[in-house]
Write a protein that holds these residues in place. Structure first.
Motif, PDB file in Angstrom:
ATOM      1  N   ASN A  57       0.825  -1.208   0.000  1.00 11.48           N
ATOM      2  CA  ASN A  57       0.000   0.000   0.000  1.00 11.48           C
ATOM      3  C   ASN A  57       0.866   1.269   0.000  1.00 11.48           C
ATOM      4  OD1 ASN A  57       0.945   0.352   2.639  1.00 11.48           O
ATOM      5  ND2 ASN A  57      -0.961  -0.366   3.580  1.00 11.48           N
ATOM      6  N   HIS A  58       0.286   2.380   0.380  1.00 10.63           N
ATOM      7  CA  HIS A  58       0.987   3.675   0.357  1.00 10.63           C
ATOM      8  C   HIS A  58       2.065   3.787   1.436  1.00 10.63           C
ATOM      9  CE1 HIS A  58       1.463   7.682  -1.193  1.00 10.63           C
ATOM     10  NE2 HIS A  58       1.263   8.222   0.000  1.00 10.63           N
ATOM     11  N   SER A  59       2.099   2.858   2.369  1.00 12.51           N
ATOM     12  CA  SER A  59       3.180   2.811   3.364  1.00 12.51           C
ATOM     13  C   SER A  59       4.158   1.680   3.026  1.00 12.51           C
ATOM     14  CB  SER A  59       2.606   2.584   4.766  1.00 12.51           C
ATOM     15  OG  SER A  59       1.838   3.692   5.166  1.00 12.51           O
ATOM     16  N   LEU A  60       4.015   1.117   1.836  1.00  6.22           N
ATOM     17  CA  LEU A  60       4.789  -0.037   1.367  1.00  6.22           C
ATOM     18  C   LEU A  60       4.593  -1.239   2.280  1.00  6.22           C
ATOM     19  CD1 LEU A  60       8.140   1.503   0.044  1.00  6.22           C
ATOM     20  CD2 LEU A  60       6.065   0.934  -1.220  1.00  6.22           C
ATOM     21  N   GLU A  61       3.384  -1.359   2.815  1.00  4.67           N
ATOM     22  CA  GLU A  61       3.048  -2.482   3.682  1.00  4.67           C
ATOM     23  C   GLU A  61       1.982  -3.353   3.026  1.00  4.67           C
ATOM     24  OE1 GLU A  61       1.949  -0.673   7.414  1.00  4.67           O
ATOM     25  OE2 GLU A  61       4.036  -0.216   7.918  1.00  4.67           O
ATOM     26  N   THR A  62       2.092  -4.660   3.277  1.00  3.32           N
ATOM     27  CA  THR A  62       1.161  -5.622   2.680  1.00  3.32           C
ATOM     28  C   THR A  62       0.149  -6.149   3.686  1.00  3.32           C
ATOM     29  OG1 THR A  62       2.575  -7.499   3.233  1.00  3.32           O
ATOM     30  CG2 THR A  62       2.977  -6.412   1.097  1.00  3.32           C
ATOM     31  N   GLY A  63       0.407  -5.923   4.973  1.00  2.77           N
ATOM     32  CA  GLY A  63      -0.443  -6.491   6.015  1.00  2.77           C
ATOM     33  C   GLY A  63       0.139  -7.790   6.552  1.00  2.77           C
ATOM     34  N   GLU A  64       1.163  -8.297   5.896  1.00  2.00           N
ATOM     35  CA  GLU A  64       1.866  -9.516   6.325  1.00  2.00           C
ATOM     36  C   GLU A  64       3.187  -9.058   6.954  1.00  2.00           C
ATOM     37  OE1 GLU A  64       2.203 -13.269   7.149  1.00  2.00           O
ATOM     38  OE2 GLU A  64       0.502 -12.647   5.920  1.00  2.00           O
ATOM     39  N   VAL A  65       3.298  -9.124   8.277  1.00  2.00           N
ATOM     40  CA  VAL A  65       4.423  -8.531   9.007  1.00  2.00           C
ATOM     41  C   VAL A  65       5.774  -9.024   8.498  1.00  2.00           C
ATOM     42  CG1 VAL A  65       5.526  -8.267  11.261  1.00  2.00           C
ATOM     43  CG2 VAL A  65       3.047  -8.057  11.060  1.00  2.00           C
ATOM     44  N   SER A  66       5.943 -10.327   8.326  1.00  3.78           N
ATOM     45  CA  SER A  66       7.253 -10.838   7.895  1.00  3.78           C
ATOM     46  C   SER A  66       7.596 -10.332   6.491  1.00  3.78           C
ATOM     47  CB  SER A  66       7.305 -12.366   7.962  1.00  3.78           C
ATOM     48  OG  SER A  66       6.295 -12.928   7.148  1.00  3.78           O
ATOM     49  N   THR A  67       6.631 -10.249   5.607  1.00  5.25           N
ATOM     50  CA  THR A  67       6.843  -9.711   4.258  1.00  5.25           C
ATOM     51  C   THR A  67       7.214  -8.233   4.333  1.00  5.25           C
ATOM     52  OG1 THR A  67       5.244 -11.271   3.332  1.00  5.25           O
ATOM     53  CG2 THR A  67       5.759  -9.342   1.993  1.00  5.25           C
ATOM     54  N   ASP A  68       6.507  -7.506   5.202  1.00  4.31           N
ATOM     55  CA  ASP A  68       6.784  -6.068   5.335  1.00  4.31           C
ATOM     56  C   ASP A  68       8.198  -5.822   5.849  1.00  4.31           C
ATOM     57  OD1 ASP A  68       4.220  -5.643   4.442  1.00  4.31           O
ATOM     58  OD2 ASP A  68       3.397  -5.216   6.429  1.00  4.31           O
ATOM     59  N   ILE A  69       8.645  -6.618   6.809  1.00  2.04           N
ATOM     60  CA  ILE A  69      10.001  -6.460   7.343  1.00  2.04           C
ATOM     61  C   ILE A  69      11.032  -6.805   6.268  1.00  2.04           C
ATOM     62  CG2 ILE A  69      11.662  -7.410   9.016  1.00  2.04           C
ATOM     63  CD1 ILE A  69       9.253  -7.586  10.988  1.00  2.04           C
ATOM     64  N   GLU A  70      10.763  -7.845   5.510  1.00  2.00           N
ATOM     65  CA  GLU A  70      11.667  -8.235   4.414  1.00  2.00           C
ATOM     66  C   GLU A  70      11.736  -7.121   3.363  1.00  2.00           C
ATOM     67  OE1 GLU A  70      11.590 -11.632   1.003  1.00  2.00           O
ATOM     68  OE2 GLU A  70      10.983 -12.277   3.017  1.00  2.00           O
ATOM     69  N   ASN A  71      10.575  -6.583   2.991  1.00  2.00           N
ATOM     70  CA  ASN A  71      10.544  -5.489   2.005  1.00  2.00           C
ATOM     71  C   ASN A  71      11.258  -4.253   2.531  1.00  2.00           C
ATOM     72  OD1 ASN A  71       9.135  -6.980   0.098  1.00  2.00           O
ATOM     73  ND2 ASN A  71       7.129  -6.234   0.756  1.00  2.00           N
ATOM     74  N   LEU A  72      11.050  -3.920   3.800  1.00  2.00           N
ATOM     75  CA  LEU A  72      11.721  -2.780   4.418  1.00  2.00           C
ATOM     76  C   LEU A  72      13.239  -2.958   4.329  1.00  2.00           C
ATOM     77  CD1 LEU A  72      11.644  -0.126   6.078  1.00  2.00           C
ATOM     78  CD2 LEU A  72      11.514  -1.557   8.128  1.00  2.00           C
ATOM     79  N   GLY A  73      13.712  -4.161   4.613  1.00  2.00           N
ATOM     80  CA  GLY A  73      15.139  -4.444   4.518  1.00  2.00           C
ATOM     81  C   GLY A  73      15.683  -4.219   3.119  1.00  2.00           C
ATOM     82  N   LYS A  74      14.917  -4.650   2.107  1.00  2.00           N
ATOM     83  CA  LYS A  74      15.341  -4.464   0.703  1.00  2.00           C
ATOM     84  C   LYS A  74      15.376  -2.979   0.340  1.00  2.00           C
ATOM     85  CE  LYS A  74      13.589  -8.932  -0.871  1.00  2.00           C
ATOM     86  NZ  LYS A  74      12.494  -9.597  -1.594  1.00  2.00           N
ATOM     87  N   VAL A  75      14.354  -2.239   0.747  1.00  2.00           N
ATOM     88  CA  VAL A  75      14.299  -0.800   0.461  1.00  2.00           C
ATOM     89  C   VAL A  75      15.495  -0.099   1.108  1.00  2.00           C
ATOM     90  CG1 VAL A  75      13.023   1.350   0.916  1.00  2.00           C
ATOM     91  CG2 VAL A  75      11.787  -0.687   0.125  1.00  2.00           C
ATOM     92  N   ILE A  76      15.727  -0.372   2.381  1.00  2.00           N
ATOM     93  CA  ILE A  76      16.804   0.305   3.108  1.00  2.00           C
ATOM     94  C   ILE A  76      18.173  -0.078   2.535  1.00  2.00           C
ATOM     95  CG2 ILE A  76      17.913   0.601   5.367  1.00  2.00           C
ATOM     96  CD1 ILE A  76      15.180   2.133   4.924  1.00  2.00           C
ATOM     97  N   SER A  77      18.340  -1.300   2.065  1.00  2.00           N
ATOM     98  CA  SER A  77      19.633  -1.657   1.474  1.00  2.00           C
ATOM     99  C   SER A  77      19.860  -0.913   0.160  1.00  2.00           C
ATOM    100  CB  SER A  77      19.790  -3.173   1.320  1.00  2.00           C
ATOM    101  OG  SER A  77      19.087  -3.643   0.211  1.00  2.00           O
ATOM    102  N   MET A  78      18.799  -0.651  -0.585  1.00  2.00           N
ATOM    103  CA  MET A  78      18.943   0.156  -1.807  1.00  2.00           C
ATOM    104  C   MET A  78      19.222   1.625  -1.451  1.00  2.00           C
ATOM    105  SD  MET A  78      16.247  -1.431  -4.537  1.00  2.00           S
ATOM    106  CE  MET A  78      16.885  -0.442  -5.890  1.00  2.00           C
ATOM    107  N   VAL A  79      18.575   2.122  -0.403  1.00  2.00           N
ATOM    108  CA  VAL A  79      18.848   3.487   0.074  1.00  2.00           C
ATOM    109  C   VAL A  79      20.326   3.593   0.458  1.00  2.00           C
ATOM    110  CG1 VAL A  79      18.391   5.143   1.941  1.00  2.00           C
ATOM    111  CG2 VAL A  79      16.480   3.969   0.820  1.00  2.00           C
ATOM    112  N   ALA A  80      20.849   2.559   1.113  1.00  2.00           N
ATOM    113  CA  ALA A  80      22.253   2.544   1.530  1.00  2.00           C
ATOM    114  C   ALA A  80      23.187   2.666   0.322  1.00  2.00           C
ATOM    115  CB  ALA A  80      22.568   1.277   2.316  1.00  2.00           C
ATOM    116  N   LYS A  81      22.827   2.016  -0.777  1.00  2.00           N
ATOM    117  CA  LYS A  81      23.662   2.088  -1.984  1.00  2.00           C
ATOM    118  C   LYS A  81      23.725   3.506  -2.529  1.00  2.00           C
ATOM    119  CE  LYS A  81      22.918  -2.662  -3.423  1.00  2.00           C
ATOM    120  NZ  LYS A  81      22.140  -3.534  -4.260  1.00  2.00           N
ATOM    121  N   LEU A  82      22.613   4.221  -2.496  1.00  2.00           N
ATOM    122  CA  LEU A  82      22.606   5.591  -3.020  1.00  2.00           C
ATOM    123  C   LEU A  82      23.346   6.535  -2.081  1.00  2.00           C
ATOM    124  CD1 LEU A  82      21.499   7.353  -5.400  1.00  2.00           C
ATOM    125  CD2 LEU A  82      19.790   8.105  -3.762  1.00  2.00           C
ATOM    126  N   LEU A  83      23.227   6.295  -0.786  1.00  3.34           N
ATOM    127  CA  LEU A  83      23.916   7.160   0.167  1.00  3.34           C
ATOM    128  C   LEU A  83      25.419   6.926   0.090  1.00  3.34           C
ATOM    129  CD1 LEU A  83      21.555   6.903   3.278  1.00  3.34           C
ATOM    130  CD2 LEU A  83      21.807   8.839   1.749  1.00  3.34           C
TER     131      LEU A  83
END
Length: 185
Positions: A159-185
């Motif tokens: 959704n608009h918070s990049l959440e699916t309602g499935e906690v483990s999926t959301d944590i996994e997705n958050l990790g992927k997003v933050i690792s890509m943010v790390a590459k740009l930083l």
């Protein structure tokens, strides 16, 4: 040491202590960025603004004035690298500020809104979008990202918070997003 600046542009209801912005901010600090957090004081609640096109544009212009005021004393030429991290309306405000003041800030766009694409220019950065986000059409988002040569990630069922309602999926997705943010930083 080079001077680096990260400016955090939150969403209307998504402040800088929520996961996407909290970890992006924490990562920027860990990588020796000076971090500036933008705050908006909008005249009406987010639910009212989101429901009315005229109020949305009014709030956007009002928030842009506040952004301009908060960033007026920053000498951007003092920095070797500038990254704008925007969520929702914050992504549109970051893009508008970057375009208006002819900066060459890298952009991390977390859940863009349609207005974001009116201001974004081809730049170094990433766009993160959930395909269940009611505030931004996925086909439009991917087409415009392609046209602007922007790197983007579409997160299934998010959704608009990049959440699916499935906690483990959301944590996994958050990790992927933050690792890509790390590459740009």
């Amino acid at each position: 040491m080079s001077k680096k600046l990260a400016v955090i542009f939150p969403g209307i209801g998504y402040h800088t202590d929520k996961p996407l912005l909290y970890y992006s901010k924490k990562l920027a600090k860990a990588k020796d960025y000076e971090v500036v957090e933008i705050k908006y004081d909008l005249p009406e609640p987010g639910s009212v603004i989101k429901a009315d096109e005229e109020k949305r544009m009014e709030a956007f212009d009002n928030a842009f004035e506040q952004v301009t005021e908060q960033l007026k004393d920053i000498v951007f030429t003092d920095y070797e690298k500038i990254v704008f991290i925007g969520k929702s309306i914050g992504s549109a405000l970051a893009a508008r500020y970057n375009m208006t003041y002819e900066l060459e800030a890298h952009q991390i766009i977390l859940t863009p809104i349609e207005t974001t694409f009116a201001y974004i220019n081809p730049c170094e950065g990433f766009v993160f979008h959930g395909d269940a986000d009611p505030l931004c059409d996925t086909d439009m988002c991917t087409q415009l990202c392609d046209e602007l040569s922007l790197t983007y990630v579409v997160i299934p069922k998010a959704n608009h918070s990049l959440e699916t309602g499935e906690v483990s999926t959301d944590i996994e997705n958050l990790g992927k997003v933050i690792s890509m943010v790390a590459k740009l930083l």
